[in-house]
Design an enzyme around this catalytic site. Sequence first.
Site, PDB file in Angstrom:
ATOM      1  N   HIS A 235       0.786  -1.253   0.000  1.00  0.00           N
ATOM      2  CA  HIS A 235       0.000   0.000   0.000  1.00  0.00           C
ATOM      3  C   HIS A 235       0.809   1.291   0.000  1.00  0.00           C
ATOM      4  CE1 HIS A 235      -4.259  -1.288   0.442  1.00  0.00           C
ATOM      5  NE2 HIS A 235      -3.777  -2.323   1.108  1.00  0.00           N
ATOM      6  N   HIS A 256       0.824  -8.253   1.323  1.00  0.00           N
ATOM      7  CA  HIS A 256      -0.128  -8.665   0.280  1.00  0.00           C
ATOM      8  C   HIS A 256       0.020  -7.778  -0.957  1.00  0.00           C
ATOM      9  CE1 HIS A 256      -2.179  -5.645   2.691  1.00  0.00           C
ATOM     10  NE2 HIS A 256      -3.225  -5.579   1.895  1.00  0.00           N
TER      11      HIS A 256
HETATM   12 ZN   LIG Z   1      -4.768  -4.099   1.774  1.00  0.00          ZN
END
Ligand SMILES: [Zn+2]
Length: 431
Positions: A235, A256
């Site tokens: 992110h 992720h």
């Molecule tokens: Zn996320």
Amino acid sequence: MTAQENKKFSQVKPETQLTMIKKMRIFLFLLCVCTSYSVDQYRQLAEKLMKETPLIDGHNDLPWQLLQRYNNQLSKVDLNKLEGTHTNIPKLKAGLIGGQFWSAYTPCDSQYKDSVRQTLEQIDVILRMCEKYPNIFQFVGSSTELTNAFRQGKVASLIGVEGGHSIDSNMATLRLFYQLGVRYMTLTHSCNTPWADNWLVDTGNDISESNGLSEYGKKIILEMNRLGMIIDLAHVSVKTMRDVLQLSKAPVIFSHSSAYALCKHKRNVPDEILKIVKEKGGIVMVNFYNEYVTCSSAANLSDVADHFDHIKKIAGYETLGFGGDYDGVTGLPTGLEDVSHYPDLVAELLRRKWNKSEVKAALGGNFIRVFEQVEKFKSNSSGDDEPIPYEQIKNQCRTGYGYGKQANNGNPPVLLPAVVILVYLAHYLLV
Ligand SMILES: [Zn+2]
Ligand SMILES: *[C@@H]1O[C@H](CO)[C@@H](O)[C@H](O)[C@H]1NC(C)=O
Ligand SMILES: *[C@@H]1O[C@H](CO)[C@@H](O)[C@H](O)[C@H]1NC(C)=O
Ligand SMILES: *[C@@H]1O[C@H](CO)[C@@H](O)[C@H](O)[C@H]1NC(C)=O
């Protein structure tokens, strides 16, 4: 079969007919055995490896589902029977999950409002989930505890806080999150914090505010190193990735994220960053979300395996992990619809000639190495107690205690320009 053939067939003498049926049955049986053997040998090996080495997944949003569906009232949910989610107990068992980071996530619109309280609530629901199902989950806070929980057949359960907005620019909150069991923090979600830029800066949808990490952001990195909290770069903007990779003493993770070279989505990791992650001993835990796998709404298991192959090619098998993002996304690849399918993906890697030690490294060996390194850099020296400069706070709900400001006069000077403009406008209109 036509009527003609049918007639012929029924004209055959009964004994012959019986023998033919028997022969056909044996043939079909052998055919089944042979095909399923060649299909399943990888799947069987996958299961064997997953029983020896824990599959540790970097990101699962079941706690968010618990909030959305039940307002965190665990008394109203049976995780053995929960439907409509990617994750429940039978699916976790079928997926042979050895360790799971449960995400303590609160959306960006809670920033400067109740993000700290919301995050505490998600930490609490994870802890209560582990308490409610002690035969399934074991809450762990170290690499040793993780390995022990796996050996006891439990899903080793860890907490990751997704987004720096959760600490409201405050080291005390960061430290107490560690005390509560949080073992990674994603520096941003999809919004800037007052001290770090998020990936939307790279798309042009957000303006860079810190040019990567601000000075205070750098202090947060060092404090995370000191605490033994893993730094998660999913992110964040590419400049934030670079700043952290340069500064952090301990290796980092992408809990992720997938490979940018295969799908040019700014949430993914570019090749030049993959190489630095490798140099620094970190890992990228591959995200299965269709939009990050193929940059479209459709993907399949083989497309996800391509990301594993690519990262392995650029940065080596030592730089890999799994970060499915289950229950946090809506579109998942065909063949990976829920958490029960991990062994199929592992089988696919074996089919692609990954050897046993490469597979075991990606399953959990690499993550455990990172976790051990982070634990090694942990230090009992006293923590950084310098607060964020008052003018960088941005949170208008904060009081000014400690900064020598009056409590009810605590609005940070961010408001000042607005006030000046209003006064000027009023003056202009009145004159
Ligand atoms: Zn996320
Ligand atoms: C998976 O999708 C790709 C296209 O993204 C396609 O080429 C491939 O044949 C598919 N594989 C399977 C096993 O369905
Ligand atoms: C597996 O592959 C790695 C290189 O990727 C190699 O170093 C290792 O020796 C191989 N192990 C086996 C058991 O073949
Ligand atoms: C840190 O730990 C070491 C050894 O465990 C000890 O000697 C030292 O006094 C500790 N320092 C602080 C600041 O607690």
